[in-house]
Design an enzyme around this catalytic site. Sequence first.
Site, PDB file in Angstrom:
ATOM      1  N   GLN A   3      26.149  47.664  39.112  1.00 45.10           N
ATOM      2  CA  GLN A   3      27.220  48.751  38.559  1.00 45.10           C
ATOM      3  C   GLN A   3      28.734  48.502  39.107  1.00 45.10           C
ATOM      4  O   GLN A   3      29.622  48.810  38.456  1.00 45.10           O
ATOM      5  CB  GLN A   3      26.917  50.045  38.705  1.00 45.10           C
ATOM      6  CG  GLN A   3      27.732  51.210  38.222  1.00 45.10           C
ATOM      7  CD  GLN A   3      27.049  52.488  38.204  1.00 45.10           C
ATOM      8  OE1 GLN A   3      25.888  52.732  37.567  1.00 45.10           O
ATOM      9  NE2 GLN A   3      27.365  53.422  39.210  1.00 45.10           N
ATOM     10  N   SER A   6      29.189  56.003  36.907  1.00 46.97           N
ATOM     11  CA  SER A   6      29.984  55.398  36.697  1.00 46.97           C
ATOM     12  C   SER A   6      30.847  55.638  35.530  1.00 46.97           C
ATOM     13  O   SER A   6      31.542  54.679  34.949  1.00 46.97           O
ATOM     14  CB  SER A   6      29.354  54.102  36.609  1.00 46.97           C
ATOM     15  OG  SER A   6      28.315  54.147  35.394  1.00 46.97           O
ATOM     16  N   GLU A  11      57.950  39.367  42.944  1.00 47.89           N
ATOM     17  CA  GLU A  11      57.208  39.607  44.070  1.00 47.89           C
ATOM     18  C   GLU A  11      56.001  40.176  44.057  1.00 47.89           C
ATOM     19  O   GLU A  11      54.848  40.056  44.765  1.00 47.89           O
ATOM     20  CB  GLU A  11      58.332  40.230  45.024  1.00 47.89           C
ATOM     21  CG  GLU A  11      59.201  39.486  45.618  1.00 47.89           C
ATOM     22  CD  GLU A  11      60.086  40.365  46.651  1.00 47.89           C
ATOM     23  OE1 GLU A  11      60.101  41.087  47.444  1.00 47.89           O
ATOM     24  OE2 GLU A  11      61.514  40.423  45.898  1.00 47.89           O
ATOM     25  N   HIS A  29      57.864  18.845  49.748  1.00 47.84           N
ATOM     26  CA  HIS A  29      57.870  19.433  50.952  1.00 47.84           C
ATOM     27  C   HIS A  29      59.092  20.436  50.766  1.00 47.84           C
ATOM     28  O   HIS A  29      59.624  20.652  52.199  1.00 47.84           O
ATOM     29  CB  HIS A  29      58.038  18.472  52.173  1.00 47.84           C
ATOM     30  CG  HIS A  29      56.991  17.414  52.157  1.00 47.84           C
ATOM     31  ND1 HIS A  29      55.787  17.229  52.693  1.00 47.84           N
ATOM     32  CD2 HIS A  29      57.074  16.069  51.545  1.00 47.84           C
ATOM     33  CE1 HIS A  29      55.050  16.495  52.683  1.00 47.84           C
ATOM     34  NE2 HIS A  29      56.188  15.505  51.765  1.00 47.84           N
ATOM     35  N   SER A  77      68.614  47.942  46.074  1.00 48.70           N
ATOM     36  CA  SER A  77      68.076  48.393  47.352  1.00 48.70           C
ATOM     37  C   SER A  77      68.589  49.983  47.540  1.00 48.70           C
ATOM     38  O   SER A  77      69.503  50.249  47.183  1.00 48.70           O
ATOM     39  CB  SER A  77      68.802  47.520  48.515  1.00 48.70           C
ATOM     40  OG  SER A  77      68.670  48.332  49.558  1.00 48.70           O
ATOM     41  N   ASN A 112      19.646  48.680  30.896  1.00 49.04           N
ATOM     42  CA  ASN A 112      19.876  47.419  31.555  1.00 49.04           C
ATOM     43  C   ASN A 112      20.317  46.332  30.516  1.00 49.04           C
ATOM     44  O   ASN A 112      21.430  45.587  30.879  1.00 49.04           O
ATOM     45  CB  ASN A 112      18.887  46.816  32.367  1.00 49.04           C
ATOM     46  CG  ASN A 112      18.282  47.728  33.525  1.00 49.04           C
ATOM     47  OD1 ASN A 112      18.945  48.816  33.671  1.00 49.04           O
ATOM     48  ND2 ASN A 112      17.190  47.670  33.947  1.00 49.04           N
ATOM     49  N   LYS A 114      72.495  44.500  46.908  1.00 47.80           N
ATOM     50  CA  LYS A 114      71.315  43.746  46.787  1.00 47.80           C
ATOM     51  C   LYS A 114      70.937  44.062  45.072  1.00 47.80           C
ATOM     52  O   LYS A 114      71.050  44.779  44.581  1.00 47.80           O
ATOM     53  CB  LYS A 114      70.040  44.461  47.573  1.00 47.80           C
ATOM     54  CG  LYS A 114      70.191  44.074  48.970  1.00 47.80           C
ATOM     55  CD  LYS A 114      69.955  42.481  49.246  1.00 47.80           C
ATOM     56  CE  LYS A 114      68.580  42.328  49.160  1.00 47.80           C
ATOM     57  NZ  LYS A 114      67.901  42.601  50.214  1.00 47.80           N
TER      58      LYS A 114
END
Length: 435
Positions: free
Chosen positions: A321, A22, A289, A155, A276, A109, A282
């Site tokens: 782990q 790990s 986003e 709405h 773009s 541990n 654009k």
Amino acid sequence: MKLWAGRFSKEADKKTNDFNSSIATDSRMYAQDIEGSIAHVTMLSAKGIIPEQDGAAIAAELAKIKNEIAEGSLLIDPNAEDIHTFIEQTLTERIGDAGKRLHTGRSRNDQVALDVRLYLRDECDAVTELIKKLIKALSEKGDEYADAIMPGYTHLQRAQPITFKAHLSAYTEMLTRDLGRVADAKKRMNSSPLGSGALAGTTYPIDRAMTASLLGFDSYTASTLDGVSDRDFCIELASALSIIMVHLSRLCEEIILWCSWEFKFVELDDAFSTGSSIMPQKKNPDIAELVRGKSGRVFGDLMTLLTVMKGLPLAYNKDMQEDKDAIFDAFDTVKICLDTLVPMISTMKAIPENMRKAAAGGFINATDCADYLVSKGLPFRDAYKATGELVALCIREGKTLETLSVDEYKQVCELFDGGVYEAIKLENCVKRRGM
Ligand code: ARG
């Protein structure tokens, strides 16, 4: 050489070694691992469990190792099993037998349970600072456009007039709750598992209160089995982080809508937008986003943690782990999202004229028109119905409540008079509601 080499007659298979390791994930906890070890060794020598000069030699060398890793002069061996092993082995290579005494009365541990808590404690502070910065950016943006009136939606339909500032305040309130959730989870996590050993504590006369207090914990875990096998704090934090991402994704969704030509309520700074490759016109809100999309990662991390922990028998199991990849990713993601959003919000320009234009359509002052009739003594349901008739009339004739004549008002309800125009003025509607 493995820590557990004595029992084995063969080296681990290469694939097994890589699969089991790990180090790629837990290297980032090197500082916490060393701080935990220094506290442990300080306690061991204070209690006379190891010789004082060994304790001092270990603590001094660990501090050196920490500095060397921080400045890059000591490289972490990518083939080590984990960070705990790497540090202990490096220590022993350097100071010999004294180094071998470090792990007295301790297990990996309780060590890993400790390191994760220490690491996440700092991560909570980092996220808290970033959330506060976003709250500040949002409230300053609201103040900058304190007079801007926009439609409030239900709405996604224009509902009632509000101010841009009131809209942004909703987000500062959500984020304030997020601060509370992180603080609450951090507080519950702030209990030291060190001394739990592998699962059943230790036979050495250790002082758990001492290590807990050296490491800034409020207490130490009562059950040693729970101490090593509890990962509730990871789940709680991933859950708090997921809720933060819900909030950020809602904010980002609105910004994306507001950037569209259909709304054009805001304009993002060029430095926080992208273009773009084919459409020259654009200007895309990619950052917003991406934050919206990254919420998926964090929810995934929460699901990973829940699923890893579900049905695990006590106490430590290697499954655990997997906790670190998930919770570290969740923190990394939330931090990078917050860090990017703060300057994006600070540099964002609002376009109050467009908000006002949108607010002028859609009869968003209809409730206020009905309330005006109520103030003249009409029951609300009747006032509601009369206003509904007026809206229908406006739609038929291409008018708005502002452009209807007093006569037209009176045809629907006798109680109307010229005072209605003041009552339905958007500025007054907003003021009356304290928006
Ligand atoms: N790398 C391990 C983890 O992240 C450390 C604990 C290992 N303990 C053990 N008994 N194998 O959980």
